[in-house]
Design an enzyme around this catalytic site. Structure first.
Site, PDB file in Angstrom:
ATOM      1  N   GLU A 153      12.996  34.154  11.634  1.00  0.00           N
ATOM      2  CA  GLU A 153      13.329  34.205  13.064  1.00  0.00           C
ATOM      3  C   GLU A 153      12.610  33.133  13.872  1.00  0.00           C
ATOM      4  O   GLU A 153      11.422  32.881  13.655  1.00  0.00           O
ATOM      5  CB  GLU A 153      12.937  35.595  13.578  1.00  0.00           C
ATOM      6  CG  GLU A 153      13.136  35.769  15.066  1.00  0.00           C
ATOM      7  CD  GLU A 153      12.793  37.173  15.512  1.00  0.00           C
ATOM      8  OE1 GLU A 153      12.789  38.100  14.681  1.00  0.00           O
ATOM      9  OE2 GLU A 153      12.519  37.338  16.710  1.00  0.00           O
TER      10      GLU A 153
ATOM     11  N   ASP B 276       8.999  36.485  11.608  1.00  0.00           N
ATOM     12  CA  ASP B 276       9.202  35.852  12.916  1.00  0.00           C
ATOM     13  C   ASP B 276       8.173  34.734  13.101  1.00  0.00           C
ATOM     14  O   ASP B 276       6.970  34.966  12.944  1.00  0.00           O
ATOM     15  CB  ASP B 276       9.016  36.920  14.008  1.00  0.00           C
ATOM     16  CG  ASP B 276       9.494  36.466  15.376  1.00  0.00           C
ATOM     17  OD1 ASP B 276       9.725  35.262  15.558  1.00  0.00           O
ATOM     18  OD2 ASP B 276       9.638  37.347  16.255  1.00  0.00           O
TER      19      ASP B 276
ATOM     20  N   HIS C 190       8.083  32.871  16.006  1.00  0.00           N
ATOM     21  CA  HIS C 190       7.811  32.767  17.448  1.00  0.00           C
ATOM     22  C   HIS C 190       7.808  31.329  17.956  1.00  0.00           C
ATOM     23  O   HIS C 190       6.931  30.929  18.740  1.00  0.00           O
ATOM     24  CB  HIS C 190       6.473  33.452  17.795  1.00  0.00           C
ATOM     25  CG  HIS C 190       6.492  34.934  17.548  1.00  0.00           C
ATOM     26  ND1 HIS C 190       5.741  35.551  16.582  1.00  0.00           N
ATOM     27  CD2 HIS C 190       7.213  35.923  18.116  1.00  0.00           C
ATOM     28  CE1 HIS C 190       5.977  36.850  16.586  1.00  0.00           C
ATOM     29  NE2 HIS C 190       6.880  37.094  17.510  1.00  0.00           N
TER      30      HIS C 190
ATOM     31  N   TRP D 147       5.798  28.442  23.154  1.00  0.00           N
ATOM     32  CA  TRP D 147       5.998  29.882  22.951  1.00  0.00           C
ATOM     33  C   TRP D 147       7.153  30.021  22.027  1.00  0.00           C
ATOM     34  O   TRP D 147       8.178  29.443  22.151  1.00  0.00           O
ATOM     35  CB  TRP D 147       6.338  30.600  24.262  1.00  0.00           C
ATOM     36  CG  TRP D 147       5.481  31.788  24.380  1.00  0.00           C
ATOM     37  CD1 TRP D 147       4.607  32.036  25.396  1.00  0.00           C
ATOM     38  CD2 TRP D 147       5.367  32.891  23.460  1.00  0.00           C
ATOM     39  NE1 TRP D 147       3.954  33.203  25.148  1.00  0.00           N
ATOM     40  CE2 TRP D 147       4.402  33.755  23.970  1.00  0.00           C
ATOM     41  CE3 TRP D 147       5.981  33.209  22.232  1.00  0.00           C
ATOM     42  CZ2 TRP D 147       4.021  34.938  23.317  1.00  0.00           C
ATOM     43  CZ3 TRP D 147       5.609  34.362  21.584  1.00  0.00           C
ATOM     44  CH2 TRP D 147       4.643  35.217  22.120  1.00  0.00           C
TER      45      TRP D 147
ATOM     46  N   GLU E 124      16.792  45.399  15.778  1.00  0.00           N
ATOM     47  CA  GLU E 124      15.339  45.581  15.829  1.00  0.00           C
ATOM     48  C   GLU E 124      15.019  46.911  16.517  1.00  0.00           C
ATOM     49  O   GLU E 124      15.644  47.265  17.524  1.00  0.00           O
ATOM     50  CB  GLU E 124      14.710  44.425  16.622  1.00  0.00           C
ATOM     51  CG  GLU E 124      13.197  44.518  16.733  1.00  0.00           C
ATOM     52  CD  GLU E 124      12.595  43.343  17.491  1.00  0.00           C
ATOM     53  OE1 GLU E 124      13.346  42.642  18.209  1.00  0.00           O
ATOM     54  OE2 GLU E 124      11.383  43.122  17.367  1.00  0.00           O
TER      55      GLU E 124
ATOM     56  N   ARG F 240      19.943  36.726  18.096  1.00  0.00           N
ATOM     57  CA  ARG F 240      18.921  37.701  18.503  1.00  0.00           C
ATOM     58  C   ARG F 240      18.970  38.072  19.979  1.00  0.00           C
ATOM     59  O   ARG F 240      18.021  38.656  20.510  1.00  0.00           O
ATOM     60  CB  ARG F 240      17.536  37.101  18.194  1.00  0.00           C
ATOM     61  CG  ARG F 240      17.253  36.934  16.741  1.00  0.00           C
ATOM     62  CD  ARG F 240      16.666  38.170  16.136  1.00  0.00           C
ATOM     63  NE  ARG F 240      15.398  38.496  16.723  1.00  0.00           N
ATOM     64  CZ  ARG F 240      15.034  39.721  17.089  1.00  0.00           C
ATOM     65  NH1 ARG F 240      15.862  40.729  16.948  1.00  0.00           N
ATOM     66  NH2 ARG F 240      13.844  39.946  17.609  1.00  0.00           N
TER      67      ARG F 240
ATOM     68  N   GLU G 282      16.202  35.432  21.079  1.00  0.00           N
ATOM     69  CA  GLU G 282      15.750  36.519  21.964  1.00  0.00           C
ATOM     70  C   GLU G 282      15.414  36.021  23.369  1.00  0.00           C
ATOM     71  O   GLU G 282      15.364  36.816  24.290  1.00  0.00           O
ATOM     72  CB  GLU G 282      14.577  37.285  21.348  1.00  0.00           C
ATOM     73  CG  GLU G 282      13.309  36.487  21.239  1.00  0.00           C
ATOM     74  CD  GLU G 282      12.195  37.260  20.533  1.00  0.00           C
ATOM     75  OE1 GLU G 282      12.472  37.930  19.530  1.00  0.00           O
ATOM     76  OE2 GLU G 282      11.053  37.177  20.997  1.00  0.00           O
TER      77      GLU G 282
ATOM     78  N   TYR H 224      -0.486  36.127  17.090  1.00  0.00           N
ATOM     79  CA  TYR H 224       0.474  36.888  17.884  1.00  0.00           C
ATOM     80  C   TYR H 224       1.331  37.757  16.965  1.00  0.00           C
ATOM     81  O   TYR H 224       1.780  37.324  15.908  1.00  0.00           O
ATOM     82  CB  TYR H 224       1.380  35.941  18.687  1.00  0.00           C
ATOM     83  CG  TYR H 224       2.338  36.721  19.559  1.00  0.00           C
ATOM     84  CD1 TYR H 224       1.894  37.330  20.728  1.00  0.00           C
ATOM     85  CD2 TYR H 224       3.658  36.902  19.180  1.00  0.00           C
ATOM     86  CE1 TYR H 224       2.741  38.092  21.507  1.00  0.00           C
ATOM     87  CE2 TYR H 224       4.519  37.664  19.953  1.00  0.00           C
ATOM     88  CZ  TYR H 224       4.054  38.254  21.114  1.00  0.00           C
ATOM     89  OH  TYR H 224       4.892  39.017  21.870  1.00  0.00           O
TER      90      TYR H 224
ATOM     91  N   ARG I 109      10.122  43.862   9.213  1.00  0.00           N
ATOM     92  CA  ARG I 109       9.614  42.543   9.589  1.00  0.00           C
ATOM     93  C   ARG I 109       8.132  42.492   9.251  1.00  0.00           C
ATOM     94  O   ARG I 109       7.391  43.442   9.560  1.00  0.00           O
ATOM     95  CB  ARG I 109       9.806  42.324  11.095  1.00  0.00           C
ATOM     96  CG  ARG I 109       9.442  40.920  11.537  1.00  0.00           C
ATOM     97  CD  ARG I 109       9.454  40.768  13.047  1.00  0.00           C
ATOM     98  NE  ARG I 109       8.138  41.025  13.614  1.00  0.00           N
ATOM     99  CZ  ARG I 109       7.740  40.595  14.811  1.00  0.00           C
ATOM    100  NH1 ARG I 109       8.556  39.901  15.588  1.00  0.00           N
ATOM    101  NH2 ARG I 109       6.534  40.885  15.257  1.00  0.00           N
TER     102      ARG I 109
END
Ligand code: KDG
Ligand code: MG
Length: 404
Positions: free
Chosen positions: A238, A212, A214, A404, A341, A285, A264, A160, A148
């Site tokens: 992602e 990712d 996020h 987020w 992951e 995820r 996730e 982040y 990743r």
């Protein structure tokens, strides 16, 4: 028939906080379950200690499905990350016990091996393209087949998920209130193509690349990004958008063939039912620890298989080695495994949670110990008391609170 006679919740911070449930049976068999919810650890600890542990004493340890239904279907308040993390901890501890009592690894109880090893991806990060390339090289040298890639965004003070190429990093930071970061979609979309293009150019098309977002984009921005990245052939993109509104993903899907991974932060089948049914994602995820344990996540993956969606279980550092061992049991046994992951824990964390799984040549191998093959060293854990820590929050340049 074996019954639960003790239930304890342990909180420890060997570099970051972990919450672990330990169950003890009348025949002396013990089982562990991860109950860590990043930044909300003590909410799950209290929920387990006050509301769940007392109900477990005297219950039949082998009745895993019935206990799951007792805690989920039997409760007036269902779902939510705190409840589902607590249920997951109980569920995993009971699978661990059942495996030990049967003398088999949990993946054998779940139907046995579908593969010889679990392909994992690592996190390569850097502020600049040069740092990112060096970080990817580190993972390639370690044998990883999938990486990743996250990079700093020129013009923003911090980004982040970027840790300057270190193998271990922890995104939660100590304190009682979160640090605030600034996000700019415009600056991000201007720089990310060059980063992933640079990695492809240097490492060729053998290496699987992931990225990712996020949850930072709107559906149409995510669609633009998916298109922009198509030439770099990502394994997955992602969390391009927040996914409470599952139909958001229709917009992304209509515009790009870049595969999408999401989930996730999901905690039950109802967070992804439409995503699966309409084939709006490619990889799921979710994690064992935040999704009601092995029992619930296995059911979701069986449903996903009907829709050709594969697993990509969350495995960041805030999921303890206990969760990783449980994820590996499922990874081994489900037919629709995609990728796992693997964000490495520090040596201190690995010592507190001795485990049988090992990394070799890009794979995690679960080992063949009965149960989950992981334990909690309570004496060592006691040397690392809880430290409050939180993930940062994000604002736009004009001060608006962002997703987020
Ligand atoms: O608790 C939050 C982290 O687990 C998360 O930020 C990590 O996005 C993440 C990932 O893909 O591992
Ligand atoms: Mg993520």
């Amino acid at each position: 028939m074996s019954r639960v006679v003790e239930a304890h919740v342990n909180v420890t911070c060997p570099g970051r906080n972990f919450v672990t449930l330990k169950l003890v049976c009348d025949d002396g068999t013990t089982g562990v379950g991860d109950a860590t919810l990043n930044g909300r650890e003590l909410a799950v600890e209290a929920y387990l200690r006050e509301h769940v542990c007392p109900m477990l004493i005297g219950r039949e340890a082998g009745a895993i499905e019935d206990t799951w239904r007792y805690l989920y279907n039997g409760a007036y308040w269902r779902r939510g990350p705190v409840t589902m993390t607590a249920i997951a901890a109980v569920d995993c501890a009971l699978w661990d016990i059942k495996g030990k009592q049967a003398g088999m690894p949990v993946y054998e109880l779940l139907g046995g091996r579908c593969r010889t090893g679990v392909t994992v991806y690592g996190h390569a990060n850097g502020e600049t393209v040069g740092e990112v390339l060096d970080a990817v090289q580190t993972y390639v040298d370690l044998g990883y087949k999938a990486v990743r890639v996250q990079a700093g965004i020129p013009g923003l003070e911090s980004t982040y998920g970027v840790s300057r190429g270190k193998l271990f990093y922890e995104p939660a930071e100590g304190g009682l209130a979160p640090r605030e970061e600034t996000w700019s979609t415009r600056l991000y979309l201007r720089s990310i193509g060059e980063v992933l293009g640079g990695v492809r150019e240097r490492f060729g098309h053998e290496l699987e690349l992931l990225h990712d977002v996020h949850h930072r984009l709107s559906p149409i921005e995510a669609a633009q990004l998916g298109r922009l990245l198509e030439p770099h052939q990502l394994f997955w993109l992602e969390d391009p958008v927040p996914a409470e509104l599952q139909s958001n993903l229709r917009v992304v899907r209509q515009h790009t063939t870049t595969p999408i991974a999401i989930g996730e932060v999901f905690n039950s089948i109802w967070d992804c039912e439409q995503l699966l049914r309409e084939q709006l994602i490619d990889y799921l995820r979710m994690s064992v620890v935040h999704s009601g344990g092995i029992t619930h996540l296995r059911r979701i993956l069986h449903l996903a298989e009907l829709y050709r969606v594969r697993s990509g279980f969350h495995g960041a550092t805030d999921l303890s080695p206990v969760c990783m061992a449980a994820a590996l049991a499922l990874d081994m046994a489900i037919p629709n495994f995609g990728l796992q992951e693997y964000m490495r824990h520090t040596p201190e964390t690995d010592a507190v949670f001795p485990h049988a799984y090992t990394f070799a040549d890009g794979y995690l191998l679960p080992g063949d110990q009965p149960g989950l093959g992981v334990d909690l060293d309570e004496e060592l854990a006691a040397q690392y008391p809880y430290q409050p820590a939180l993930l940062p929050v994000t604002r736009l340049p004009d001060g608006t609170m962002h997703d987020w």
